[in-house]
Scaffold this motif. Structure first.
Motif, PDB file in Angstrom:
ATOM      1  N   GLU A 101       2.820  -7.093  -5.730  1.00 35.66           N
ATOM      2  CA  GLU A 101       2.848  -5.773  -5.107  1.00 35.66           C
ATOM      3  C   GLU A 101       2.771  -4.732  -6.213  1.00 35.66           C
ATOM      4  O   GLU A 101       3.582  -4.752  -7.139  1.00 35.66           O
ATOM      5  CB  GLU A 101       4.131  -5.588  -4.304  1.00 35.66           C
ATOM      6  N   SER A 102       1.781  -3.844  -6.126  1.00 34.61           N
ATOM      7  CA  SER A 102       1.617  -2.813  -7.152  1.00 34.61           C
ATOM      8  C   SER A 102       1.190  -1.499  -6.510  1.00 34.61           C
ATOM      9  O   SER A 102       0.805  -1.462  -5.338  1.00 34.61           O
ATOM     10  CB  SER A 102       0.605  -3.254  -8.207  1.00 34.61           C
ATOM     11  N   ARG A 103       1.266  -0.455  -7.307  1.00 34.02           N
ATOM     12  CA  ARG A 103       0.937   0.888  -6.832  1.00 34.02           C
ATOM     13  C   ARG A 103       0.183   1.662  -7.914  1.00 34.02           C
ATOM     14  O   ARG A 103       0.421   1.453  -9.100  1.00 34.02           O
ATOM     15  CB  ARG A 103       2.211   1.667  -6.517  1.00 34.02           C
ATOM     16  N   PRO A 104      -0.680   2.576  -7.490  1.00 28.87           N
ATOM     17  CA  PRO A 104      -1.266   3.491  -8.470  1.00 28.87           C
ATOM     18  C   PRO A 104      -0.199   4.488  -8.931  1.00 28.87           C
ATOM     19  O   PRO A 104       0.801   4.710  -8.235  1.00 28.87           O
ATOM     20  CB  PRO A 104      -2.385   4.192  -7.697  1.00 28.87           C
ATOM     21  N   THR A 105      -0.402   5.076 -10.101  1.00 34.69           N
ATOM     22  CA  THR A 105       0.580   6.021 -10.630  1.00 34.69           C
ATOM     23  C   THR A 105       0.657   7.301  -9.815  1.00 34.69           C
ATOM     24  O   THR A 105       1.693   7.951  -9.792  1.00 34.69           O
ATOM     25  CB  THR A 105       0.271   6.380 -12.097  1.00 34.69           C
ATOM     26  N   ASP A 149       3.475   2.265   1.256  1.00 36.51           N
ATOM     27  CA  ASP A 149       3.513   0.831   1.009  1.00 36.51           C
ATOM     28  C   ASP A 149       2.673   0.476  -0.220  1.00 36.51           C
ATOM     29  O   ASP A 149       1.740   1.195  -0.576  1.00 36.51           O
ATOM     30  CB  ASP A 149       2.996   0.059   2.224  1.00 36.51           C
ATOM     31  N   PRO A 150       2.977  -0.663  -0.853  1.00 33.21           N
ATOM     32  CA  PRO A 150       2.216  -1.069  -2.043  1.00 33.21           C
ATOM     33  C   PRO A 150       0.892  -1.733  -1.683  1.00 33.21           C
ATOM     34  O   PRO A 150       0.677  -2.163  -0.557  1.00 33.21           O
ATOM     35  CB  PRO A 150       3.148  -2.098  -2.697  1.00 33.21           C
ATOM     36  N   TYR A 151       0.016  -1.793  -2.664  1.00 36.31           N
ATOM     37  CA  TYR A 151      -1.158  -2.644  -2.592  1.00 36.31           C
ATOM     38  C   TYR A 151      -0.681  -4.071  -2.833  1.00 36.31           C
ATOM     39  O   TYR A 151       0.300  -4.297  -3.546  1.00 36.31           O
ATOM     40  CB  TYR A 151      -2.184  -2.272  -3.667  1.00 36.31           C
ATOM     41  N   ILE A 152      -1.372  -5.045  -2.252  1.00 33.68           N
ATOM     42  CA  ILE A 152      -1.001  -6.444  -2.409  1.00 33.68           C
ATOM     43  C   ILE A 152      -2.182  -7.202  -3.008  1.00 33.68           C
ATOM     44  O   ILE A 152      -3.324  -7.042  -2.562  1.00 33.68           O
ATOM     45  CB  ILE A 152      -0.649  -7.092  -1.042  1.00 33.68           C
TER      46      ILE A 152
END
Length: 110
Positions: free
Chosen positions: A9-13, A52-55
């Motif tokens: 699970e990640s996110r852009p800044t 929500d995060p990117y998966i």
């Protein structure tokens, strides 16, 4: 052998770098990761809800601890190109997951 995935699970800044985040993930990061021994394929999912995060889900084969150790080593050795568009505080969340059930017309033996 059970099927395994590495779930990330990640996110852009920020909202201003989403295009760069997606470009880097699709064109740079996924190919680098899947080139590491033990990674079979990758899928990405974009959030439907705003916060929500990117998966990313990577199918892996072999000893999952060894596969993850190879990613850690590649990162430490500078063999993975990271992007400033990826939020690192907090760091992306990674989890190893084991397939329990597969159901459907295309489901294989588990």
């Amino acid at each position: 052998m059970k099927k395994m995935i590495l779930h990330v699970e990640s996110r852009p800044t920020s909202s201003g770098v989403v295009e760069e985040f997606n470009r880097w993930y699709d064109e740079v990061h996924l190919p680098e990761i899947v080139a590491i021994d033990g990674f079979v394929s990758a899928r990405r999912y974009a959030p439907v809800e705003e916060n929500d995060p990117y998966i990313a889900q990577y199918e892996i084969e072999g000893d999952p601890d060894a596969v993850v150790a190879r990613v850690v080593a590649a990162s430490a050795e500078g063999r993975l190109d990271m992007s400033d568009a990826v939020q690192m505080d907090p760091r992306p969340r990674m989890r190893l997951m084991q397939l329990v059930t597969e159901y459907g017309p295309d489901a294989g033996d588990i």
